[in-house]
Design a protein around this motif. Sequence first.
Motif, mmCIF file in Angstrom:
data_model
loop_
_atom_site.group_PDB
_atom_site.id
_atom_site.type_symbol
_atom_site.label_atom_id
_atom_site.label_comp_id
_atom_site.label_asym_id
_atom_site.label_seq_id
_atom_site.Cartn_x
_atom_site.Cartn_y
_atom_site.Cartn_z
ATOM 1 N N HIS A 333 -6.669 34.209 -12.222
ATOM 2 C CA HIS A 333 -7.396 32.969 -12.481
ATOM 3 C C HIS A 333 -6.527 31.740 -12.236
ATOM 4 C CE1 HIS A 333 -10.813 35.149 -13.981
ATOM 5 N NE2 HIS A 333 -10.114 35.729 -14.934
ATOM 6 N N GLY A 334 -5.251 31.949 -11.932
ATOM 7 C CA GLY A 334 -4.381 30.825 -11.620
ATOM 8 C C GLY A 334 -4.391 30.435 -10.156
ATOM 9 N N PHE A 335 -5.008 31.272 -9.301
ATOM 10 C CA PHE A 335 -5.032 30.937 -7.868
ATOM 11 C C PHE A 335 -5.805 29.652 -7.608
ATOM 12 C CE2 PHE A 335 -3.912 35.463 -7.205
ATOM 13 C CZ PHE A 335 -2.862 35.272 -6.328
ATOM 14 N N LYS A 336 -6.861 29.406 -8.394
ATOM 15 C CA LYS A 336 -7.615 28.167 -8.168
ATOM 16 C C LYS A 336 -6.771 26.950 -8.517
ATOM 17 C CE LYS A 336 -10.012 28.442 -12.656
ATOM 18 N NZ LYS A 336 -9.641 29.828 -13.009
ATOM 19 N N HIS A 337 -5.958 27.064 -9.572
ATOM 20 C CA HIS A 337 -5.063 25.960 -9.909
ATOM 21 C C HIS A 337 -3.971 25.808 -8.845
ATOM 22 C CE1 HIS A 337 -6.903 25.512 -13.836
ATOM 23 N NE2 HIS A 337 -6.749 26.813 -14.070
ATOM 24 N N SER A 338 -3.471 26.928 -8.331
ATOM 25 C CA SER A 338 -2.461 26.854 -7.262
ATOM 26 C C SER A 338 -3.027 26.171 -6.028
ATOM 27 C CB SER A 338 -1.977 28.263 -6.909
ATOM 28 O OG SER A 338 -1.300 28.861 -7.993
ATOM 29 N N ALA A 339 -4.260 26.511 -5.668
ATOM 30 C CA ALA A 339 -4.876 25.901 -4.483
ATOM 31 C C ALA A 339 -5.020 24.395 -4.662
ATOM 32 C CB ALA A 339 -6.226 26.547 -4.207
ATOM 33 N N VAL A 340 -5.486 23.977 -5.838
ATOM 34 C CA VAL A 340 -5.662 22.538 -6.092
ATOM 35 C C VAL A 340 -4.310 21.822 -6.102
ATOM 36 C CG1 VAL A 340 -6.460 20.834 -7.768
ATOM 37 C CG2 VAL A 340 -7.818 22.889 -7.344
ATOM 38 N N LEU A 341 -3.330 22.397 -6.793
ATOM 39 C CA LEU A 341 -2.013 21.764 -6.872
ATOM 40 C C LEU A 341 -1.335 21.687 -5.512
ATOM 41 C CD1 LEU A 341 -0.626 23.317 -10.192
ATOM 42 C CD2 LEU A 341 -1.232 20.931 -9.796
ATOM 43 N N ILE A 342 -1.457 22.760 -4.721
ATOM 44 C CA ILE A 342 -0.839 22.746 -3.389
ATOM 45 C C ILE A 342 -1.488 21.696 -2.504
ATOM 46 C CG2 ILE A 342 -0.590 24.085 -1.260
ATOM 47 C CD1 ILE A 342 -0.125 26.546 -2.966
ATOM 48 N N ALA A 343 -2.823 21.619 -2.534
ATOM 49 C CA ALA A 343 -3.519 20.639 -1.690
ATOM 50 C C ALA A 343 -3.145 19.215 -2.083
ATOM 51 C CB ALA A 343 -5.030 20.853 -1.797
ATOM 52 N N LEU A 344 -3.168 18.914 -3.385
ATOM 53 C CA LEU A 344 -2.820 17.564 -3.832
ATOM 54 C C LEU A 344 -1.355 17.238 -3.565
ATOM 55 C CD1 LEU A 344 -4.740 17.416 -7.246
ATOM 56 C CD2 LEU A 344 -5.423 16.421 -5.058
ATOM 57 N N SER A 345 -0.473 18.215 -3.803
ATOM 58 C CA SER A 345 0.956 17.989 -3.576
ATOM 59 C C SER A 345 1.253 17.795 -2.094
ATOM 60 C CB SER A 345 1.769 19.165 -4.127
ATOM 61 O OG SER A 345 1.563 19.317 -5.514
ATOM 62 N N TYR A 346 0.565 18.548 -1.250
ATOM 63 C CA TYR A 346 0.806 18.408 0.188
ATOM 64 C C TYR A 346 0.389 17.022 0.674
ATOM 65 C CZ TYR A 346 0.562 19.173 5.202
ATOM 66 O OH TYR A 346 0.729 19.057 6.552
ATOM 67 N N ILE A 347 -0.780 16.559 0.197
ATOM 68 C CA ILE A 347 -1.227 15.217 0.583
ATOM 69 C C ILE A 347 -0.229 14.167 0.118
ATOM 70 C CG2 ILE A 347 -3.030 13.491 0.232
ATOM 71 C CD1 ILE A 347 -5.033 15.796 0.032
ATOM 72 N N ALA A 348 0.269 14.324 -1.115
ATOM 73 C CA ALA A 348 1.246 13.365 -1.639
ATOM 74 C C ALA A 348 2.548 13.403 -0.845
ATOM 75 C CB ALA A 348 1.512 13.651 -3.119
ATOM 76 N N CYS A 349 3.011 14.604 -0.497
ATOM 77 C CA CYS A 349 4.270 14.725 0.252
ATOM 78 C C CYS A 349 4.141 14.141 1.649
ATOM 79 C CB CYS A 349 4.685 16.196 0.330
ATOM 80 S SG CYS A 349 5.289 16.884 -1.220
ATOM 81 N N VAL A 350 3.018 14.429 2.300
ATOM 82 C CA VAL A 350 2.820 13.907 3.654
ATOM 83 C C VAL A 350 2.725 12.387 3.627
ATOM 84 C CG1 VAL A 350 1.158 13.797 5.538
ATOM 85 C CG2 VAL A 350 1.797 15.991 4.596
ATOM 86 N N THR A 351 2.118 11.855 2.575
ATOM 87 C CA THR A 351 1.951 10.404 2.472
ATOM 88 C C THR A 351 3.246 9.701 2.086
ATOM 89 O OG1 THR A 351 -0.345 10.749 1.800
ATOM 90 C CG2 THR A 351 0.598 8.576 1.393
ATOM 91 N N LEU A 352 4.012 10.313 1.168
ATOM 92 C CA LEU A 352 5.180 9.635 0.607
ATOM 93 C C LEU A 352 6.509 10.108 1.188
ATOM 94 C CD1 LEU A 352 4.112 9.647 -3.146
ATOM 95 C CD2 LEU A 352 3.835 7.803 -1.493
ATOM 96 N N LEU A 353 6.647 11.436 1.356
ATOM 97 C CA LEU A 353 7.946 11.985 1.757
ATOM 98 C C LEU A 353 8.020 12.322 3.233
ATOM 99 C CD1 LEU A 353 8.670 14.401 -1.220
ATOM 100 C CD2 LEU A 353 9.520 12.088 -0.887
ATOM 101 N N LEU A 354 6.993 13.003 3.734
ATOM 102 C CA LEU A 354 7.016 13.488 5.116
ATOM 103 C C LEU A 354 5.776 13.005 5.848
ATOM 104 C CD1 LEU A 354 8.019 17.193 4.460
ATOM 105 C CD2 LEU A 354 9.511 15.388 5.269
ATOM 106 N N PRO A 355 5.823 11.869 6.476
ATOM 107 C CA PRO A 355 4.664 11.423 7.237
ATOM 108 C C PRO A 355 4.426 12.329 8.438
ATOM 109 C CG PRO A 355 6.184 9.616 6.826
ATOM 110 C CD PRO A 355 6.913 10.887 6.510
ATOM 111 N N ALA A 356 3.862 13.527 8.193
ATOM 112 C CA ALA A 356 3.679 14.527 9.247
ATOM 113 C C ALA A 356 2.702 14.009 10.277
ATOM 114 C CB ALA A 356 3.153 15.830 8.651
ATOM 115 N N GLY A 357 3.101 14.118 11.549
ATOM 116 C CA GLY A 357 2.228 13.682 12.618
ATOM 117 C C GLY A 357 2.378 12.202 12.916
ATOM 118 N N ALA A 358 2.591 11.401 11.874
ATOM 119 C CA ALA A 358 2.722 9.963 12.081
ATOM 120 C C ALA A 358 4.063 9.610 12.687
ATOM 121 C CB ALA A 358 2.538 9.211 10.768
#
Length: 457
Positions: A333-358
């Motif tokens: 039952h923790g996979f749904k939390h992992s999916a949400v946390l990974i998606a939100l963390s990835y967006i934050a990292c790409v925006t703040l730490l790693l502007p991937a593609g940009a």
Amino acid sequence: MNIERSIEKHHLTIARYVQILTLRYDIKREYLTLGIPVIIAFMILMMAVLTGHSFVTDEASEAGPAVSDEAAAKQAAYEALVAELEAAEAAERGETLPAEEEEVEPEPDDDKPKDDLDHIMVFAILVAIIPYSIDSFLEKRKLQKREIAFSEFLYKLSELMRGGIDPVKGFINLSKTNLGAISSHAQDAASSMVLGKSFDESMHRMSASMKSRLVARYIDVVVQAAYTGGNVADLLFRTSEDMRSVIAIQREKEADLKQYIVIFYLAQGIIVMLTYILSTSLLPLIQGVGMEMLGGAGLSDIDFERGFFHMIILNALFGGLIVGLITEGEIKHGFKHSAVLIALSYIACVTLLLPAGAGDSYIVSVVSGDGQEVFGGIPLQQPIIFNVTDPDGNPVPGTFVKMTISPDGIITSSMTEDDGTVSVTPIPGSDAGTYIVTATAGESKGTATIIVGGEDG
């Protein structure tokens, strides 16, 4: 009508074959919701590797292109200095040196390896766990509805038995009514009773189909009560009340534990913000000073942002599993939390730490301040100004630009202004030679040189 009958016939045929395959090969839901997505995720990673995608390594990102760029810049600065000295000596003698032909720079190689495998791995992880997390979430909701409906079923059965109806007839009569989430399970059990199966066997078959440990425990109580005799109706009534109390306690417990979900989510957000502050404020200052670790490795040669990115994604994955284990008692039952946390963390990292593609779309160039000659250990008289634009030449304001100076010195990173420029006044080291100032925006870089003269120069 013929079309509707044909569609219904095909639905029945498909359902029949699915049932046959399930019974013959014992196909479980996990094979479809977890096994197939994992295979697809593995194929995505294999295709990425085969098409030239790779991880960012210190050797590839720093020791390779960075060192060669710095060496080329130093060589160019040295040649320019020698040319100026020769021109000055020739002018004193009244001679004129022939103009040298400019060397044509080689075109960049477009076939270089793509260093975005870690980004692809994040997508592969999401592909692998999202279907199973959604399925487990929906199954849990169905299970909760079945447990509530079964407690209502026990109450209704006790009322029928108080009217003088035996458990088997009462069960069959109730199966003909709307029992909510357990209607199909009750109908299957009633059909087996009509066909001659015992009450014990039919009830345990119903328990197996509902896949609830709580229901299985109370079905055992119902079966034992039906065979021992006595006031079975009152026993079923008390059993139904007890089951409702257990369900209420479980729901209250889950509600109390939801605060830990909020705590874990906030902790993940705090980690992201701390790494952002470290990457934009503290680490650029430390890297600019040119400090070295044990073994002689320079801090400026370490890709801290990429390391932070990996740490945040791993923390999101395992943190979500821990949330599921604490709040709901099972890791799945923790996979749904992992999916949400990974998606939100990835967006934050790409925006703040790693502007991937940009990063590939930025163009970093020197506007002024290149090639200054100074003494070591003192700031430049004029700042070095870099310009950051997009491929169309438009300025990119508010973009973080990481500044480094090699082989050593002091420099500070900053954000671009409204016109896309960023200025820096570094302090080179005390040793004579050519120093390279590198401005990095995303994955794009621009360089400038500083020539430090000796004490007698």
